[in-house]
Design an enzyme around this catalytic site. Structure first.
Site, mmCIF file in Angstrom:
data_model
loop_
_atom_site.group_PDB
_atom_site.id
_atom_site.type_symbol
_atom_site.label_atom_id
_atom_site.label_comp_id
_atom_site.label_asym_id
_atom_site.label_seq_id
_atom_site.Cartn_x
_atom_site.Cartn_y
_atom_site.Cartn_z
ATOM 1 N N ASP A 295 26.133 -65.677 -12.993
ATOM 2 C CA ASP A 295 26.000 -65.223 -14.311
ATOM 3 C C ASP A 295 26.335 -63.783 -14.330
ATOM 4 O O ASP A 295 25.924 -62.814 -15.761
ATOM 5 C CB ASP A 295 24.476 -64.574 -14.566
ATOM 6 N N ARG B 73 23.998 -62.676 -22.437
ATOM 7 C CA ARG B 73 24.854 -62.054 -21.564
ATOM 8 C C ARG B 73 25.878 -61.240 -22.016
ATOM 9 O O ARG B 73 26.497 -60.055 -21.836
ATOM 10 C CB ARG B 73 24.569 -62.411 -20.774
HETATM 11 C C1 S3P Z 1 19.812 -70.483 -12.828
HETATM 12 C C2 S3P Z 1 21.194 -71.129 -12.148
HETATM 13 C C3 S3P Z 1 22.278 -70.724 -12.236
HETATM 14 C C4 S3P Z 1 22.172 -69.432 -13.723
HETATM 15 C C5 S3P Z 1 20.819 -69.534 -14.526
HETATM 16 C C6 S3P Z 1 19.469 -70.051 -13.521
HETATM 17 C C7 S3P Z 1 18.303 -70.918 -11.304
HETATM 18 O O1 S3P Z 1 22.397 -72.357 -13.210
HETATM 19 O O2 S3P Z 1 23.471 -69.662 -13.585
HETATM 20 O O3 S3P Z 1 21.015 -68.263 -15.261
HETATM 21 O O4 S3P Z 1 17.296 -70.516 -11.605
HETATM 22 O O5 S3P Z 1 18.023 -71.896 -10.955
HETATM 23 P P1 S3P Z 1 23.373 -73.197 -12.828
HETATM 24 O O6 S3P Z 1 22.516 -74.001 -11.640
HETATM 25 O O7 S3P Z 1 23.124 -73.971 -14.274
HETATM 26 O O8 S3P Z 1 24.140 -73.150 -11.876
#
Ligand code: S3P
Length: 432
Positions: free
Chosen positions: A315, A387
């Site tokens: 992120d 973001r």
């Molecule tokens: C998250 C996992 C990530 C992240 C998102 C929050 C989570 O996504 O980018 O902001 O809380 O499990 P991805 O699993 O798609 O990488």
């Protein structure tokens, strides 16, 4: 539409605490709702994404009280106590909300429909539909896109699954379905991702085995209510960490920041670029590592970001783009194609915006090559991505003249109060 104007600013100083962790807040509501007994959540993120998740459970009969801001009392209904929602469940902008709920709802006795906003409606859901279908779930989508129609009363069985992409959301959806499945459910990840689902299952008393890049649960146990203390969100802290690093004479203290090693890859990267970030008061809070961070201005140099570090800072790339565009030399990012399917195509949005400010960025399919330089002022579009909006706001602090940023309302999904907090540290940021 809310636009911001970010203007060249002096040093960032003071002590701040950014809001609660989004990933943990979503999960705390979910597990507390499914537990037997009453759970208390403190430090809860009052963001639109996590409020949508709380509303989803209220729609399914869970009583959730908010005695104070950032506090929730959740009266759990037990693993089988949810009732059919009184309409479609709107997950808003939240990929985490939708993907985790898909896993959880696949195991219920009732049908449900998950919808989302314009951005979420374009995000890939096949990555959860496919493994859940292998478990016996029945989920109908529009070519892998929301809305998701989830058919209840399916008998689920455990699977051993190796997702092609490293995704905590996919892992979590499968583990949540695994709570309702016969037998054992195992996930093996290509790279280790954030492990909050695993640690929270443990905290709520569900036996789980896990290690670096794998996790295994068996169905048919129960969750016991507990209290959850949510640390400050590292991903929200990241904007201030980079801002204080880039603006000369800054010295900023960030309190109670969640330091889970699967989240803090940006610290490793920034330090390799020359950043001065000290950790103090390191401690465990509710089972999660937490620290105060002291960030002092330091000049940065470009680096090659190893592809293996992407999952641990997934992120943080929009703000890393800003840091790289001001560093001395070249920064190369690769192995980050996932950025193209976030709340926006973050590679394209950041490259276009920073180029509009005069930066030199070459997009690649899975990353970018960024030459450090200086920002002129100008106009950029966040494409409704929280973001990207906050990253452009940080770029504006270093620009020659003010930067106007379009479409910033979605910052409220993850970081309510960003503008006020930034101003409190000395940043010139206004809504236009
Ligand atoms: C998250 C996992 C990530 C992240 C998102 C929050 C989570 O996504 O980018 O902001 O809380 O499990 P991805 O699993 O798609 O990488």
């Amino acid at each position: 539409m809310i636009d911001w104007i970010s203007s060249p600013s002096g040093p960032l100083r003071g002590e701040i605490r950014v809001p609660g962790d989004k990933s943990i807040s979503h999960r705390a509501i979910m597990f507390a709702a499914l537990a037997d007994g009453t759970s208390r959540i403190t430090g809860f993120l009052e963001g639109e994404d996590t409020l949508a998740t709380a509303r989803a459970f209220a729609q399914m009969g869970v009583r959730i009280e908010a005695p104070r801001p950032s506090e929730r009392i959740v009266h759990g209904v037990g693993l089988h106590g949810l009732r059919a929602p009184d309409g479609e469940i709107d997950c808003g902008n939240a990929g985490t909300g939708m993907r985790l709920l898909a896993g959880l709802l696949a195991g219920q006795k009732f049908d449900s429909i998950l919808t989302g906003d314009e951005s979420l409606s374009k995000r890939p859901m096949q990555r959860v539909i496919e493994p859940l279908a292998r478990m016996g779930a029945k989920i109908v989508s529009h070519d892998g896109l929301p809305p998701l129609r989830i058919h209840g009363k399916q008998r689920l069985h455990g699977i051993d699954y190796a997702p092609p992409v490293a995704s905590a959301q996919v892992k979590s959806a499968i583990l949540l379905a695994g709570l309702y499945a016969d037998g054992e459910t195992r996930v093996r990840e290509p790279h280790p991702t954030r492990d909050y689902t695993e640690s929270m299952l443990r905290a709520f008393g569900w036996p789980i085995e896990s290690g670096s890049g794998w996790a295994k649960v068996s169905g048919g146990q129960g969750l016991r209510a507990t209290s959850v203390m949510v640390p400050a969100d590292f991903s929200s802290a990241a904007f201030f960490i980079v801002a204080a690093t880039l603006v000369p004479r800054s010295e900023l203290v960030l309190r109670d920041v969640g330091m889970n090693p699967r989240r803090t890859g940006l610290l490793v990267t920034l330090r390799a670029m020359g950043a001065d970030i000290r950790e103090s008061n390191q401690r465990l809070q509710g089972g999660e590592p937490v620290a105060d961070l002291v960030v002092s201005h330091a000049p940065l140099r470009g680096i090659d970001v190893p592809a293996g570090s992407v999952a641990g800072m997934i992120d943080e790339f929009p703000i890393l783009f800003v840091a790289a565009a001001t560093a001395q030399g070249t920064t190369r990012i690769r192995g980050a194609a996932e950025l193209r399917v976030k709340e926006s195509d973050r590679i394209a949005v950041m490259a276009k915006g920073l180029r509009a400010l005069g930066a030199s960025i070459e997009e690649t399919p899975d990353g970018a090559v960024i030459e450090g330089g200086k920002f002129a002022g100008g106009e950029v579009d966040s494409a409704g991505d929280h973001r990207c909006a906050m990253s452009f706001a940080v770029a504006g602090l270093l620009a020659a003249t003010p930067v106007r940023i379009a479409d910033c309302a979605n910052v409220a999904t993850s970081f309510p109060g960003f503008v006020e907090l930034a101003r409190a540290c000395g940043v010139f940021l206004t809504s236009a």
